[in-house]
Enzyme design. Structure first.
Site, PDB file in Angstrom:
ATOM      1  N   HIS A 153       9.125  -2.066  -1.116  1.00  0.00           N
ATOM      2  CA  HIS A 153       8.652  -1.183  -2.180  1.00  0.00           C
ATOM      3  C   HIS A 153       7.608  -1.890  -3.040  1.00  0.00           C
ATOM      4  CE1 HIS A 153       9.230   2.123  -5.199  1.00  0.00           C
ATOM      5  NE2 HIS A 153       8.772   1.183  -6.006  1.00  0.00           N
ATOM      6  N   GLU A 154       7.913  -3.109  -3.468  1.00  0.00           N
ATOM      7  CA  GLU A 154       6.985  -3.831  -4.343  1.00  0.00           C
ATOM      8  C   GLU A 154       5.715  -4.251  -3.593  1.00  0.00           C
ATOM      9  OE1 GLU A 154       7.622  -3.524  -7.310  1.00  0.00           O
ATOM     10  OE2 GLU A 154       9.766  -3.056  -7.206  1.00  0.00           O
ATOM     11  N   HIS A 158       3.172  -1.546  -3.532  1.00  0.00           N
ATOM     12  CA  HIS A 158       2.398  -1.383  -4.763  1.00  0.00           C
ATOM     13  C   HIS A 158       1.084  -2.158  -4.742  1.00  0.00           C
ATOM     14  CE1 HIS A 158       4.813   1.199  -7.176  1.00  0.00           C
ATOM     15  NE2 HIS A 158       5.860   0.402  -7.229  1.00  0.00           N
ATOM     16  N   GLU A 198       4.433   5.224  -7.875  1.00  0.00           N
ATOM     17  CA  GLU A 198       5.849   5.125  -7.517  1.00  0.00           C
ATOM     18  C   GLU A 198       6.258   6.055  -6.380  1.00  0.00           C
ATOM     19  OE1 GLU A 198       7.410   2.753  -8.382  1.00  0.00           O
ATOM     20  OE2 GLU A 198       6.616   2.054 -10.301  1.00  0.00           O
TER      21      GLU A 198
END
Length: 678
Positions: A445-446, A449, A468
């Site tokens: 997930h990170e 980004h 997000e």
């Protein structure tokens, strides 16, 4: 738009006060010292400024100057008793002329001691690195040599970024102008306001300004705490006020800038920051230097200082990479559309760099768990992200296991990732792969980004779903790739996560204020700012907003729906093309993003044109015309769609296209089209 009129900053919206429509910070040079004994960071920041073109005097054109007075409730010179301790001014601030231009910076919980113009005369006189740039291009007159020098410095091409940084550094160390006399300044709760007596426009305002200041122990997003070894540390927490509690800056995303920083910390400390490390990592260092060459919003800046240790690596770097599929890593010729900076997407060598250099840090007591989980998974997740999205936007990554009080599972910043200790596996050495699922999915997930949220950002902070929602959807894709799951296994895992997320979203919608459930809180006003560039972030200071997942989950389900319409493979192709086309830019979902998504998702041109006609989307009529002129075989049906809608603009488009191709179109097709159109 005057966004601050009904503002209640204690409970609801966050003001972005910077007058970015008048003047922009192009580069920051920070010189900071970390004081663990007093729990403050002191030092200075030098701002290199560029006025925006086409502006008049402050009296005519600068609502920001008026805002610096008494017009905003609870903000400005008219302070409430509760805010009296936040007010701070230089001598004679109130006696300066109302006609003077005011530089407005976002600022919170900082004690400012001095603001001065920097005299770059000595640097400009001795520099042989900087070529002359015509005054018409730089927008300054020859009567202002200092302004011309700074403008030429800002305009140096990216191919000369090293001498450019050296000149920025030299300028930042120059003495204050006019014998060190201070500029007039005033600081209220949310901003720092600066004037120079007799200067009425941003074009005349100093181009290099030094601000001397000190943070506060309990200030905003600068979090002083103890790590898991009970040692004092500090990090920027990424709260809604972002970095205005670390240094005065322009917080609106449109104020994209580069920066460099020197940070002094006690021996034995590790200093992690968004940027390239200028020297080799050395824990005995007292001075740390970082820099970035890619312009980014100041809100992405991250700093962490503590007595952490690097997790030792035991695995060969390519151990988990051999079975990963990299077939999508071809050069499709899509050019960059951003401004000039050294871009990794154009470098041949980065296309095959599956795993960027990375380090993991944490307190002594968690090093073993971090080694078993984070360090084990990180190369695999980085390689999987590369397979899905392509070139890594940043050349390196540091991961920090943050203190226990960190309020979320993770946070991504350029070059730096924060992870909560909650994602570390609870087992001992030899724990199964299942114990790593939370850690792996959060890392993915990170990492996502880096593409969505950092190199492609939202132009309006309320559009969090662009960051997000995309990261939540992509974490499943990347994590499945990292696990080497079969198509069936990946689908089953994705469906299970979707079910859990749907239940969480349903529960949230039933137990929260309706105003906080909206994916785009500003709705039709998304992206709008006042004449000076100021705005507010909807619900940013509402304490309930912190616990809402709507921008994660609604955004995720929107993307999942689109993928279901065209197939996951085609949708991943869209992500790759989207990244290559829009990296280095800020976007809004209002019309533009939906248009971009649909245009790439519905890859059959005819279907796209049908949608354009059906929804009368005039902004894409050019696509319909291109199709009718160059793809004539299937165009017959589109002529019928254009005429049946009985829209005069669409019917005119049909007639114009027919006139362009009627001499070359097939006779039978021409007869059919003429019967419909003429």
């Amino acid at each position: 738009m005057e966004p601050d009129k009904d503002l209640n900053p204690d409970t609801d919206d966050l003001p972005l006060r910077a007058n970015t429509n008048h003047i922009l910070v192009r580069h920051y040079v920070l010189d900071l010292t970390v004081h663990f004994d007093r729990k403050v960071i002191s030092g200075s920041v030098v701002l290199f400024l560029e006025p925006c073109s086409g502006l008049g005097t402050a009296a005519e054109d600068d609502p920001g100057a008026k805002e610096a007075g008494v017009s905003l409730p609870g903000i400005g010179l008219a302070q409430t008793a509760a805010e009296a301790g936040n007010s701070q001014s230089s001598h004679s601030w109130e006696t300066t002329s109302d006609g003077d231009f005011t530089l407005l910076l976002d600022c919170c919980d900082l004690d400012v001691s001095k603001v001065e113009e920097v005299d770059v005369t000595s640097v400009s006189a001795t520099s042989s690195l900087l070529p002359e740039v015509a005054s018409e291009r730089s927008g300054v007159s020859s009567a202002s040599p200092q302004a011309a020098f700074i403008q030429n410095l800002i305009s140096m091409p990216s191919s000369r970024w090293r001498p450019k940084q050296r000149l920025f550094s030299a300028c930042s160390r120059a003495l204050g102008a006019q014998g060190g006399s201070s500029l007039h300044f005033h600081r209220d709760r949310w901003s720092l306001q600066v004037r120079k007596k007799g200067v009425a426009s941003p074009q005349e305002f100093p181009r290099a300004v030094r601000i001397c200041y000190e943070t506060r122990p309990a200030g905003g997003s600068v979090r002083w705490t103890e790590d898991q070894d009970n040692r004092v540390c500090v990090y920027t927490a990424g709260s809604p006020i972002n970095n205005r509690a670390l240094f005065p800056c322009q917080e609106p995303p449109v104020a994209m800038s580069t920066w460099q920083a020197t940070v002094r910390a006690p021996s034995g400390c590790v200093v992690l920051m968004s940027g390239e490390d200028l020297f080799d990592f050395e824990t005995s260092s007292l001075i740390w230097n970082y820099y970035v060459t890619m312009p980014m919003p100041a809100s992405t800046f991250t700093l962490a200082v503590g007595h952490w240790r690097q997790v030792p690596s035991e695995n060969p770097p390519d151990e988990v990479l051999s079975e990963t599929d990299y077939s999508g890593m071809v050069n499709d010729g899509i050019p960059c559309s951003h401004g000039d900076y050294p871009c990794r997407f154009t470098e041949q060598s980065t296309r095959s760099q599956r795993v960027i250099p990375h380090r993991v840090f944490g307190p002594d007591c968690l090093l073993q768990k971090a080694q078993m989980g984070v360090l084990k998974l990180l190369p695999r997740c980085l390689a999987a992200a590369h397979a899905v999205l392509g070139v890594h936007p940043f050349p390196r990554l540091d991961v920090l296991i943050v203190p226990a009080g960190f309020s979320s599972l993770g946070m991504a910043s350029p070059h730096v990732m924060f992870l909560s200790q909650s994602v570390l596996c609870a087992g001992s050495l030899g724990s199964g792969e299942n114990d790593l699922t939370l850690c792996g999915s959060r890392i993915c997930h990170e990492i996502a980004h880096s593409w969505f949220g950092l190199v492609i950002g939202a132009r309006d902070w309320t559009e969090e779903w662009i960051s997000e929602g995309f990261a939540t959807y992509l974490e499943d894709i990347i994590w499945a790739q990292a696990q080497q799951l079969s198509l069936q296994e990946a689908a089953e895992q994705s469906d299970l996560k979707a079910l859990l997320r749907w239940r969480r979203l349903s529960d949230e919608l039933q137990n929260s204020e309706e105003a906080l459930q909206i994916l785009r809180p500003n709705m039709e006003n998304t992206g709008q700012v006042s004449a000076s560039g100021s705005s507010t972030v909807k619900h940013a200071l509402n304490p309930d907003k912190t616990f809402m997942q709507v921008h994660y989950l609604k955004g995720y389900f929107l993307l999942r729906f689109l993928a279901s319409q065209v197939g996951e493979k085609q949708f991943i192709d869209f992500f790759r093309v989207f990244v290559k086309k829009y990296h280095g830019q800020l976007i809004l979902s209002q019309v533009r993003l939906v248009y971009i998504v649909l245009r790439f998702v519905f890859q059959v041109k005819h279907r796209w044109c049908e949608l354009v006609i059906k929804h009368a989307y005039a902004g894409a009529y050019g696509d319909v015309e291109h199709f009718l002129v160059h793809d004539q075989a299937m165009g017959v049906y589109l002529y019928g769609e254009l005429m049946v809608q009985e829209d005069p603009e669409q019917q005119a488009l049909a007639r114009r296209c027919l006139s362009l191709v009627q001499e070359e179109i097939d006779q039978s097709a021409r007869r059919v089209v003429e019967e419909m159109v003429l």
